[in-house]
Design a protein around this motif. Structure first.
Motif, PDB file in Angstrom:
ATOM      1  N   ALA A  64      -2.131  -6.254   0.293  1.00  0.00           N
ATOM      2  CA  ALA A  64      -2.529  -6.666  -1.054  1.00  0.00           C
ATOM      3  C   ALA A  64      -1.735  -7.930  -1.391  1.00  0.00           C
ATOM      4  CB  ALA A  64      -2.209  -5.546  -2.047  1.00  0.00           C
ATOM      5  N   MET A  65      -2.174  -8.668  -2.403  1.00  0.00           N
ATOM      6  CA  MET A  65      -1.497  -9.912  -2.756  1.00  0.00           C
ATOM      7  C   MET A  65      -0.032  -9.677  -3.150  1.00  0.00           C
ATOM      8  SD  MET A  65      -3.146 -12.440  -1.987  1.00  0.00           S
ATOM      9  CE  MET A  65      -4.784 -12.821  -1.440  1.00  0.00           C
ATOM     10  N   ASP A  66       0.298  -8.453  -3.599  1.00  0.00           N
ATOM     11  CA  ASP A  66       1.697  -8.159  -3.944  1.00  0.00           C
ATOM     12  C   ASP A  66       2.511  -7.707  -2.720  1.00  0.00           C
ATOM     13  OD1 ASP A  66       0.893  -5.546  -3.443  1.00  0.00           O
ATOM     14  OD2 ASP A  66       1.254  -4.827  -5.479  1.00  0.00           O
ATOM     15  N   GLY A  67       1.864  -7.706  -1.532  1.00  0.00           N
ATOM     16  CA  GLY A  67       2.581  -7.355  -0.306  1.00  0.00           C
ATOM     17  C   GLY A  67       2.534  -5.881   0.057  1.00  0.00           C
ATOM     18  N   SER A  68       1.881  -5.065  -0.770  1.00  0.00           N
ATOM     19  CA  SER A  68       1.793  -3.630  -0.474  1.00  0.00           C
ATOM     20  C   SER A  68       0.602  -3.340   0.449  1.00  0.00           C
ATOM     21  CB  SER A  68       1.647  -2.835  -1.778  1.00  0.00           C
ATOM     22  OG  SER A  68       0.404  -3.154  -2.397  1.00  0.00           O
ATOM     23  N   LEU A  69       0.602  -2.143   1.025  1.00  0.00           N
ATOM     24  CA  LEU A  69      -0.508  -1.707   1.878  1.00  0.00           C
ATOM     25  C   LEU A  69      -1.439  -0.828   1.056  1.00  0.00           C
ATOM     26  CD1 LEU A  69       1.246  -0.728   5.228  1.00  0.00           C
ATOM     27  CD2 LEU A  69      -0.085  -2.769   4.745  1.00  0.00           C
ATOM     28  N   GLY A  70      -2.699  -1.235   0.962  1.00  0.00           N
ATOM     29  CA  GLY A  70      -3.680  -0.447   0.239  1.00  0.00           C
ATOM     30  C   GLY A  70      -4.366   0.558   1.156  1.00  0.00           C
ATOM     31  N   SER A  71      -5.372   1.228   0.644  1.00  0.00           N
ATOM     32  CA  SER A  71      -6.061   2.264   1.423  1.00  0.00           C
ATOM     33  C   SER A  71      -6.761   1.694   2.655  1.00  0.00           C
ATOM     34  CB  SER A  71      -7.045   3.040   0.554  1.00  0.00           C
ATOM     35  OG  SER A  71      -8.058   2.175   0.083  1.00  0.00           O
ATOM     36  N   GLN A  72      -7.329   0.486   2.537  1.00  0.00           N
ATOM     37  CA  GLN A  72      -8.001  -0.120   3.691  1.00  0.00           C
ATOM     38  C   GLN A  72      -6.992  -0.393   4.811  1.00  0.00           C
ATOM     39  OE1 GLN A  72      -9.970  -3.866   2.976  1.00  0.00           O
ATOM     40  NE2 GLN A  72     -10.888  -3.904   4.997  1.00  0.00           N
ATOM     41  N   ALA A  73      -5.823  -0.906   4.459  1.00  0.00           N
ATOM     42  CA  ALA A  73      -4.782  -1.190   5.460  1.00  0.00           C
ATOM     43  C   ALA A  73      -4.314   0.098   6.132  1.00  0.00           C
ATOM     44  CB  ALA A  73      -3.605  -1.906   4.808  1.00  0.00           C
ATOM     45  N   LEU A  74      -4.182   1.162   5.348  1.00  0.00           N
ATOM     46  CA  LEU A  74      -3.751   2.447   5.906  1.00  0.00           C
ATOM     47  C   LEU A  74      -4.797   3.013   6.862  1.00  0.00           C
ATOM     48  CD1 LEU A  74      -2.083   3.988   2.724  1.00  0.00           C
ATOM     49  CD2 LEU A  74      -0.941   2.974   4.713  1.00  0.00           C
ATOM     50  N   GLN A  75      -6.093   2.838   6.523  1.00  0.00           N
ATOM     51  CA  GLN A  75      -7.169   3.284   7.427  1.00  0.00           C
ATOM     52  C   GLN A  75      -7.135   2.484   8.729  1.00  0.00           C
ATOM     53  OE1 GLN A  75     -10.696   2.797   5.009  1.00  0.00           O
ATOM     54  NE2 GLN A  75     -10.705   4.959   4.430  1.00  0.00           N
ATOM     55  N   ILE A  76      -6.895   1.190   8.641  1.00  0.00           N
ATOM     56  CA  ILE A  76      -6.825   0.339   9.826  1.00  0.00           C
ATOM     57  C   ILE A  76      -5.647   0.766  10.696  1.00  0.00           C
ATOM     58  CG2 ILE A  76      -6.326  -2.023  10.634  1.00  0.00           C
ATOM     59  CD1 ILE A  76      -8.106  -2.975   8.259  1.00  0.00           C
ATOM     60  N   GLN A  77      -4.500   1.060  10.072  1.00  0.00           N
ATOM     61  CA  GLN A  77      -3.335   1.524  10.829  1.00  0.00           C
ATOM     62  C   GLN A  77      -3.653   2.827  11.559  1.00  0.00           C
ATOM     63  OE1 GLN A  77      -0.093   1.612   7.924  1.00  0.00           O
ATOM     64  NE2 GLN A  77       0.986   0.108   9.193  1.00  0.00           N
ATOM     65  N   LYS A  78      -4.267   3.756  10.859  1.00  0.00           N
ATOM     66  CA  LYS A  78      -4.605   5.052  11.451  1.00  0.00           C
ATOM     67  C   LYS A  78      -5.529   4.851  12.662  1.00  0.00           C
ATOM     68  CE  LYS A  78      -6.655   9.506  10.217  1.00  0.00           C
ATOM     69  NZ  LYS A  78      -7.337  10.275   9.179  1.00  0.00           N
ATOM     70  N   PHE A  79      -6.549   4.011  12.505  1.00  0.00           N
ATOM     71  CA  PHE A  79      -7.504   3.721  13.573  1.00  0.00           C
ATOM     72  C   PHE A  79      -6.805   3.062  14.766  1.00  0.00           C
ATOM     73  CE2 PHE A  79     -10.280   0.551  15.570  1.00  0.00           C
ATOM     74  CZ  PHE A  79     -11.256   1.373  16.101  1.00  0.00           C
ATOM     75  N   THR A  80      -5.992   2.037  14.493  1.00  0.00           N
ATOM     76  CA  THR A  80      -5.369   1.302  15.602  1.00  0.00           C
ATOM     77  C   THR A  80      -4.304   2.126  16.315  1.00  0.00           C
ATOM     78  OG1 THR A  80      -3.901   0.134  14.067  1.00  0.00           O
ATOM     79  CG2 THR A  80      -5.874  -1.015  14.772  1.00  0.00           C
ATOM     80  N   ILE A  81      -3.626   2.999  15.593  1.00  0.00           N
ATOM     81  CA  ILE A  81      -2.655   3.888  16.249  1.00  0.00           C
ATOM     82  C   ILE A  81      -3.389   4.805  17.217  1.00  0.00           C
ATOM     83  CG2 ILE A  81      -1.112   5.854  15.850  1.00  0.00           C
ATOM     84  CD1 ILE A  81      -0.195   4.316  13.264  1.00  0.00           C
TER      85      ILE A  81
END
Length: 150
Positions: A64-81
């Protein structure tokens, strides 16, 4: 020492894939994978990993623009792991904020209309992600060697 990294721009429908030259200087788009199922995507990535002798996956995370990880980023992490585990490869993440916008702008500058070019945009975004990683890696190695000389 040669480098073989695969850059991924992971979306819900498509995954842009980029590779780099053996010297680790230049990233370029390879293909866009239409994400139909986990196993089909895994199979396509496995082929690329084997064919290109890949040693690391570099994945863009949409902070996110504030540097946090949103739900989309967490889904991408889960998928790539999950993918990295099956491929037995390490994953490194790169902040991908605005890479799709940058990819569209690059296409526009090349005279290629970005409308209906989603696959091309995804590949170009993956190349931007990988190039960022290569540049950061090179500059940190340079800084380390400069520090070691003192």
């Amino acid at each position: 020492m040669p480098i073989s990294a695969l850059g991924l721009d992971v979306g819900k429908k498509r995954i842009g894939v980029a590779g780099c030259d053996g010297t680790g200087l230049i990233a370029f788009g390879i293909e866009t994978i239409e994400h139909r199922s986990f196993n089909a995507t895994l199979e396509q990535l496995q082929y690329l990993v084997t064919d290109r002798q890949v040693s690391v996956l570099v994945v863009g995370l949409p902070y996110a623009m504030d540097g946090s990880l949103g739900s989309q980023a967490l889904q991408i992490q889960k998928f790539t792991i999950a993918i990295a585990s099956k491929l037995n490869l390490p994953v490194e993440y790169v902040d991908e904020r605005l890479t799709s916008f940058e990819a569209k702008e690059m296409l526009k500058a090349e005279g290629i209309p970005a409308t209906r070019q989603k696959g091309l945009i995804d590949r170009k975004a993956a190349a931007i992600i990988l190039q960022q990683w290569l540049d950061e890696r090179r500059s940190s190695k340079h800084s380390a060697s400069v520090c070691n000389e003192n």
